[in-house]
Every structure is written in C-alpha cells, then in structure tokens.
Design an enzyme around this catalytic site. Sequence first.
Site, PDB file in Angstrom:
ATOM      1  CG  HIS A 262      38.435  58.623  78.125  1.00 53.81           C
ATOM      2  ND1 HIS A 262      37.742  58.256  79.258  1.00 53.81           N
ATOM      3  CD2 HIS A 262      37.687  59.594  77.539  1.00 53.81           C
ATOM      4  CE1 HIS A 262      36.638  58.977  79.350  1.00 53.81           C
ATOM      5  NE2 HIS A 262      36.576  59.795  78.315  1.00 53.81           N
ATOM      6  CD  GLU A 263      38.953  61.813  74.716  1.00 54.86           C
ATOM      7  OE1 GLU A 263      37.865  61.738  74.104  1.00 54.86           O
ATOM      8  OE2 GLU A 263      39.033  62.287  75.866  1.00 54.86           O
ATOM      9  CG  HIS A 266      34.382  59.187  73.955  1.00 56.65           C
ATOM     10  ND1 HIS A 266      33.126  59.064  74.484  1.00 56.65           N
ATOM     11  CD2 HIS A 266      35.141  59.771  74.935  1.00 56.65           C
ATOM     12  CE1 HIS A 266      33.118  59.548  75.731  1.00 56.65           C
ATOM     13  NE2 HIS A 266      34.330  59.979  76.028  1.00 56.65           N
ATOM     14  CD  GLU A 292      32.893  59.796  79.915  1.00 54.21           C
ATOM     15  OE1 GLU A 292      32.704  60.306  78.793  1.00 54.21           O
ATOM     16  OE2 GLU A 292      33.970  59.923  80.530  1.00 54.21           O
TER      17      GLU A 292
HETATM   18 ZN    ZN Z   1      34.852  60.942  77.878  1.00 54.02          ZN
END
Ligand code: ZN
Length: 498
Positions: A262-263, A266, A292
């Site tokens: 997830h990170e 980003h 997101e």
């Molecule tokens: Zn996030």
Amino acid sequence: MARAYEKLLAISAELRDLGALRSLAGWDQETHMPPKGAANRAEQLSALSGVIHEKLTDPQIGELIAQSADAASEAFDQANLRVMKKEYDRACKLPTELVSDLARTGALAQQHWKEARKKDEFARFLPWLEKLLRLQKQKAACLDPDKPPYDVLLDLYEPNMTTAQLQPLFSELRDGVVDLVQRIDSSGKQPRTDFLGTREYPQAAQQAFLDELLEGLGFDREAGRIDVAAHPFCCGLSTSDVRLTVRYNEDDPRPSIFGLIHEAGHGLYEQGLPIAHDRQPAAAAASLGLHESQSRLWENTVGRSRPFWQHFYPKLQSRLSALSDIDVETWYGAINEAKPSLIRVESDEVTYNLHIILRMELEIAMLDGDLAVRDLPAAWNEKMQQYFGIQPPSDADGVLQDVHWSLGAMGYFPTYTLGNLYGAQLCAKMRSELTDLDEQTAAGNLIPVLDWMRTHIHSQGRLHEPADLVSRATGEGLSAGPLLAYLNQKYGDLYDLG
Ligand code: ZN
C-alpha cells in the site's frame, strides 16, 4: 510578464522546500525521535507552519499571479497558476485566529479522543467534537459562504468534487456491496485462516521478503527508504526522497506485506511526479483520492491477485518456514477473506467501502444540522446494523475508532472510496490495453503496470483536476460500474457464488 511568473515559481519552490522540511520533521517524529523530544517538536512544527502561512499569504503573491496570466502559455504553466491561485486565495480567506483555534482545538481534542476511546466514554469527546464541528462550519463559511459546507470541506482534499457527484456513485456502490456481502454470507464458505495469528513469522525474515517485494514493484531504493512506525504511512519529500514505513506482527505477516505494498503504491506515485517541473505548484499528486487509487490498486488489485502470488509465494515460503505446509491457493483465499467487521482499518476489500459510506453519510448529516453530535453514537450503530448486520459492543469499537474527526478532518473519508473507484476504473482500462497483464504479473514483471500508471497518472501531476485526469486516462466519466464488476467477479469466484 515572464518575470513575474519566474518570481512566482521561485517563491513557490521555496514554499515547497519549507513544506518538505516540515514533513521531514513529522516523519522523524513518527520514526526516530526520542519520546522526550515531543514537546519541542510540536513547537518546531508550529513555528515552521507559521513561517509557511505568512509566506503564502504575502500580498505580493496575489500581485504576481495577476501579472503572470499572459506568461502562462503552456498547459503546465497554466496548471501552476491555477494551483497557486487556489492555495493563495484559500489561505487569505481564513482569519489567523480561526487557523490557530483550529490547530489548538485539534491538538487538544485529539488527547481527549484518545482518553475517550481508551475508557469507552463518548461523553468525554462530545464537547470537543461539537466545538470542532462548529469550527469546521465556520471554516467552510469563510472559504465559500455560497456553497454547501460539505462541498467546501471536500474540495480541500479532492479538488472540484461535489456531494451531488458523490452521492449517486456511493449509493450505487453501497447497494451493490450490501448485496454482495449477503451473498458471500449465505454461501456458507469461509477460507482457511488458522495458520495466521497462531504461528511464528520472524521479523527479520519478513523484512528480507519485503526487500524483494519492493524491488519487484519497481520502487527506487536510491530515492527512498523503509523504516518502522506504529501507523504505516508514506512521506514524499521530493521525487528523489520518498520515505515508507511499515509495522511488523510476528504472528501474522499480512500487516507488513500489504501495508508495505500500500505505502509503496503511494511512494511510486511520488517518485513518478514530473521531474521536469520539480518543485513547481502543479508537480504534485492530483488529490488524496488519486493518491489512494495508487496505493489501493497496488495493494488489492495487484497485490491480492492470484498471478501476483504465483510469482511471489514461493519466495515468501522460502523466507517463512511456518508457511511450508500451506499451498498458494490456501494463502490466496486467506488474504482475501471477506466478512463484515467492526473496524475500518482491519476490513477487507469488499466491506471497506461500506465503512467509508457510513462515515460520509453521518458527516453530511452533522454539517447540515440534521444530526446532533450527541445522537451520533446511536446513528452510527443503526447504520452498522443496516449495512453490516452487526453492532459494535462499545463506542470504542464504533464511533470512536478513527482519529480523523478528532483532528477536525471532515470531508476526508470519501477520498478513500474515491480512490477505490478511480483505481478500479484505471485498472479496467489498463487491462483492456495490456492483454497479457496476468501472464506478465505471474512471471514477476510488474513494470507494465507501473509504466501505464506513470504515463497516465504520475507524470501528469496536477495538470488536470482529479476526476478529469481519470476521465482522460480511461475515456469515461467516473462511475461505480468498474469497481462493482471487479468485486463481483473476484469474490464470485472465491466464494463460488455462481
Ligand atoms: Zn493510503
């Protein structure tokens, strides 16, 4: 006046640099700062914020923007002016007293929220939430008295998005997901998960796997690093310095693996911003929702897919001996378990959006004056029953679970679900263009996904408003269709829904 524009860019670059230093101090606070440093760090952050606010509201900026209009002939220059003007106008409209009242109340309210959650006493947080709501209404009125307050607040996080645009999308998604959740429930099928939370997965071995994973994702380690933090986040200081954080759980490798993917999603966005326009106002992510979309498409659409684990599971197994008797199909089922749960941050891909929609509906009701803050816990529980068929045994596991409201962030939650909608739409388009995507992914080649996102999203910065950017990339307006189709197909297969 090319000169005025150059000067404006120089000021904006300086603002970006100061902002990056503020982020660095925030990153350090969460990763390396000794506990006794907290009080001074708060002063340091507040001093730096003061300097930034003062610079941003300098009337000279307003004059330079007006003088630069003719100089901005290229599309990116026009985007720079659009972004700069919006930030300047917004900063100037907020009275200094309101800005500091919001900051101070937010800091105090957060302490009371923590206490209230720990003791499961909503009443302790009630007066603070009432005050924050009042301040947010004031803020919305200062920024634009002619618009509904929720639209004004939403625009802070998702430029140009409106409640009127969101509501039909979210309602369609909600009805589709509630139906899918019921079908999953009545399938009676549950994946095997007994090997998670019960066996040993040493941190060092997890860490070695994460290193391999990060390389496979295409994250540039020369322009970023990973550290440990209690609540994972990504901090982009510049395209060439992007910090990721993870947390480890030694009886379950899922939080570190999916937290990192997830990170990294980003982080890949931050590393892919247009370097040719480095430090310019529009050389930034288009919105929180777009940010997101990237993190969640990597985490879920790619990272929880079968082809992805066909490649990575043998590598994971070789690091973690506790998985030696678990085959890839069992692992795939376990990481995609879908069931109604109380806590948003622990929820699965299917039910996640219901948590967001519930929060958005309550925020709108509070801002419109249709729901008194003291009635919030009851309204929360009623919606939990309605959408999930369960009720929290306490407010700590219900209305008090998230930090956002205590910080005064209202209108922020929808960006999570917007991210899922944008992500699904982008992935559907990408799939239609890259027909061998599953084969490439199963062979461990994720570069086609990264390249597609680089071209259509990352390199665009803030050239367009978020919804326009997605429409341009996909050739279609935003809709709930792609996300519902993706969820129905994936979970129909996982739960034999026929
Ligand atoms: Zn996030």
